[in-house]
Design a protein around this motif. Structure first.
Motif, PDB file in Angstrom:
ATOM      1  N   ARG A  35       2.810  10.194  -9.784  1.00  0.00           N
ATOM      2  CA  ARG A  35       2.130  10.686 -11.090  1.00  0.00           C
ATOM      3  C   ARG A  35       1.360  11.809 -10.998  1.00  0.00           C
ATOM      4  NH1 ARG A  35      -0.505   6.374 -10.564  1.00  0.00           N
ATOM      5  NH2 ARG A  35       0.858   5.107 -11.453  1.00  0.00           N
ATOM      6  N   GLN A  36       0.784  12.150  -9.754  1.00  0.00           N
ATOM      7  CA  GLN A  36      -0.042  13.448  -9.532  1.00  0.00           C
ATOM      8  C   GLN A  36       0.992  14.649  -9.806  1.00  0.00           C
ATOM      9  OE1 GLN A  36      -1.748  13.820  -5.895  1.00  0.00           O
ATOM     10  NE2 GLN A  36      -2.718  15.693  -6.351  1.00  0.00           N
ATOM     11  N   LYS A  37       2.355  14.543  -9.188  1.00  0.00           N
ATOM     12  CA  LYS A  37       3.079  15.740  -9.469  1.00  0.00           C
ATOM     13  C   LYS A  37       3.489  16.031 -10.974  1.00  0.00           C
ATOM     14  CE  LYS A  37       5.310  15.582  -4.772  1.00  0.00           C
ATOM     15  NZ  LYS A  37       6.591  15.187  -3.921  1.00  0.00           N
ATOM     16  N   LEU A  38       3.776  14.693 -11.509  1.00  0.00           N
ATOM     17  CA  LEU A  38       4.259  14.842 -13.038  1.00  0.00           C
ATOM     18  C   LEU A  38       3.210  15.571 -13.651  1.00  0.00           C
ATOM     19  CD1 LEU A  38       6.004  11.400 -13.602  1.00  0.00           C
ATOM     20  CD2 LEU A  38       7.067  13.643 -13.770  1.00  0.00           C
ATOM     21  N   ALA A  95       0.726  -1.240   0.208  1.00  0.00           N
ATOM     22  CA  ALA A  95      -0.167   0.041  -0.125  1.00  0.00           C
ATOM     23  C   ALA A  95       1.036   1.381  -0.088  1.00  0.00           C
ATOM     24  CB  ALA A  95      -0.783   0.038   1.242  1.00  0.00           C
ATOM     25  N   GLU A  96       1.825   1.351   0.805  1.00  0.00           N
ATOM     26  CA  GLU A  96       3.065   2.139   0.795  1.00  0.00           C
ATOM     27  C   GLU A  96       3.582   2.627  -0.603  1.00  0.00           C
ATOM     28  OE1 GLU A  96       4.908   5.793   2.210  1.00  0.00           O
ATOM     29  OE2 GLU A  96       3.067   4.668   3.169  1.00  0.00           O
ATOM     30  N   GLU A  97       3.972   1.457  -1.326  1.00  0.00           N
ATOM     31  CA  GLU A  97       4.431   1.982  -2.851  1.00  0.00           C
ATOM     32  C   GLU A  97       3.338   2.378  -3.668  1.00  0.00           C
ATOM     33  OE1 GLU A  97       7.945  -1.867  -2.550  1.00  0.00           O
ATOM     34  OE2 GLU A  97       5.811  -2.224  -3.458  1.00  0.00           O
ATOM     35  N   VAL A  98       2.131   2.002  -3.648  1.00  0.00           N
ATOM     36  CA  VAL A  98       1.070   2.374  -4.220  1.00  0.00           C
ATOM     37  C   VAL A  98       1.156   3.749  -4.114  1.00  0.00           C
ATOM     38  CG1 VAL A  98      -1.427   2.247  -4.831  1.00  0.00           C
ATOM     39  CG2 VAL A  98       0.032   0.299  -4.631  1.00  0.00           C
ATOM     40  N   ARG A  99       0.928   4.169  -2.752  1.00  0.00           N
ATOM     41  CA  ARG A  99       0.642   5.578  -2.573  1.00  0.00           C
ATOM     42  C   ARG A  99       1.873   6.309  -2.941  1.00  0.00           C
ATOM     43  NH1 ARG A  99       2.414   9.069   1.116  1.00  0.00           N
ATOM     44  NH2 ARG A  99       3.662   7.512   1.972  1.00  0.00           N
ATOM     45  N   ARG A 100       3.029   6.147  -2.732  1.00  0.00           N
ATOM     46  CA  ARG A 100       4.062   6.792  -3.306  1.00  0.00           C
ATOM     47  C   ARG A 100       3.768   6.979  -4.823  1.00  0.00           C
ATOM     48  NH1 ARG A 100       8.937   4.408  -0.105  1.00  0.00           N
ATOM     49  NH2 ARG A 100       8.720   5.056   1.837  1.00  0.00           N
ATOM     50  N   TYR A 102       3.428  18.858 -16.214  1.00  0.00           N
ATOM     51  CA  TYR A 102       3.533  18.909 -17.457  1.00  0.00           C
ATOM     52  C   TYR A 102       2.221  18.601 -18.181  1.00  0.00           C
ATOM     53  CZ  TYR A 102       8.371  17.472 -16.615  1.00  0.00           C
ATOM     54  OH  TYR A 102       9.589  17.714 -16.077  1.00  0.00           O
ATOM     55  N   GLY A 103       1.167  19.045 -17.388  1.00  0.00           N
ATOM     56  CA  GLY A 103      -0.172  18.749 -17.782  1.00  0.00           C
ATOM     57  C   GLY A 103      -0.559  17.425 -18.462  1.00  0.00           C
TER      58      GLY A 103
END
Length: 393
Positions: free
Chosen positions: A385-388, A375-380, A392-393
């Protein structure tokens, strides 16, 4: 180790190297044997591969030969005692030269006469003495002069071990020297294309004569002195053809691998010639013309260069792959399958409807199991992905 010790070691190595160079130079500068066969091509390396030649002249065994073996008889004796194969390098090494090629180069520095070479080619004590003689001829004689030294040995049946585990007849060894340039990790001197084809034509002609000789051996009573028969004859003005003749003399073979020869007089022209058993016959049979044999040679060469089989368009071996090969004294071949070949074999075995045994199925490589992420790896991963997406839109 102190600097003085290192310096003394370096000086000692330099002195040994200088002494070795002087010893090799003195071997080359000695008086050439009277009536020695002329050398063709590179008279310094004797047409040997440059790396092989360098390793030979720096080899301790060759340096000992330069100081202790100084004539033809001693060289032949040394071949008898030391040579056990005809590879250029010692089996298991791609650098250490073999005793065979060290003695070959020593003979080339001494230089041999035509009589001495035929003494080696007909030697009864060891087949390796004969092999060194054939190698001497192949490496250093003018290509147009090779055939007279080879023609009587094309179907020599004496067997010997070319390398550990590989046995050939002397005839096969001689034929390979004519038809191939590759010689167990080294290269033979290249022959002019037209001359090479002419020699291959002579090999095919020799094959026809050998078949005829084997047939004639079963009826030797028909080929006695005083009997009439037919024999083959050709010269510069007349093509090969059958002519009626009278047998004057039967020459018994001197060596066990030779066939009987005959002195005959051709009745049509009255000339007397020496012919072999394969050139005799009670009745004339069909013989191939030189043009037919040349066409056959060309067809064989075309079939050899045609791309076919599973190795067609195979990716050439790289440097790392070549360096990783196990060297066994002969030309290197990459027998290890590529990953795509191994995968094809696995698929082929697995899709046979249960044709393989249970043990074989257990030995087949299994694909790695995919690990589930925490679950921790999925959250990270989601945060990254959200920051990217924001950047970059």
């Amino acid at each position: 180790m102190s600097r003085s010790a290192l310096s003394r070691g370096a000086n000692a190595r330099d002195q040994r190297k200088t002494a070795a160079q002087q010893l090799v130079s003195s071997a080359y500068e000695q008086e050439v044997t009277k009536n020695a066969l002329p050398l063709f091509g590179n008279t310094e390396t004797f047409n040997l591969n440059s790396m092989l030649y360098k390793n030979i002249t720096q080899c301790s065994y060759f340096l000992r030969l330069c100081s202790t073996v100084n004539d033809f008889s001693k060289s032949v004796d040394e071949i008898f005692y030391k040579v056990k194969h005809v590879l250029p390098f010692t089996p298991g090494s791609s650098r250490d030269p073999s005793s065979c090629f060290c003695l070959l180069v020593r003979l080339l520095t001494i230089r041999c006469t035509k009589k001495q070479i035929f003494t080696m080619l007909n030697h009864l004590d060891s087949p390796y003495i004969r092999c060194v003689g054939f190698l001497y001829v192949r490496f250093t004689l003018d290509p147009k002069d090779l055939w007279p030294f080879f023609k009587d040995y094309i179907y020599d049946v004496e067997e010997f071990e070319v390398k550990p585990g590989l046995t050939l007849t002397m005839g096969e060894f001689v034929s390979n020297l004519i038809t191939s340039l590759d010689y167990y990790s080294t290269i033979l001197p290249r022959l002019p294309v037209l001359l090479a084809r002419q020699m291959k034509v002579k090999l095919l002609r020799a094959g026809e004569e050998e078949s005829r000789a084997v047939k004639n051996l079963t009826m030797m009573e028909e080929f006695r002195a005083g009997k009439k028969c037919h024999a083959l004859y050709e010269d510069e003005e007349n093509p090969l053809a059958w002519y009626e003749c009278m047998i004057d003399e039967v020459m018994e073979p001197k060596q066990e691998w030779e066939r009987p020869k005959f002195v005959v007089t051709f009745l049509e022209y009255g000339n007397t010639e020496e012919v072999t058993l394969g050139m005799m016959g009670n009745t004339p049979d069909t013989i191939s013309t030189n043009e037919q044999l040349m066409a056959k040679v060309v067809d064989i060469e075309k079939s050899k260069v045609a791309a076919s089989g599973r190795d067609y368009a195979r990716i050439p071996m790289g440097l790392k792959g070549a360096l990783a090969l196990k060297v066994e004294g002969e030309h290197m071949t990459n027998k290890k399958m590529r990953p795509m070949d191994e995968a094809a074999n696995v698929v082929g075995k697995g899709s046979g409807g249960g044709g393989g045994s249970q043990q074989q199925q257990q030995q087949q490589p299994q694909p790695p199991q995919k690990r589930e992420r925490t679950a921790e790896e999925v959250r990270r991963a989601n945060e990254k992905r959200q920051k990217l997406a924001e950047s970059y839109g």
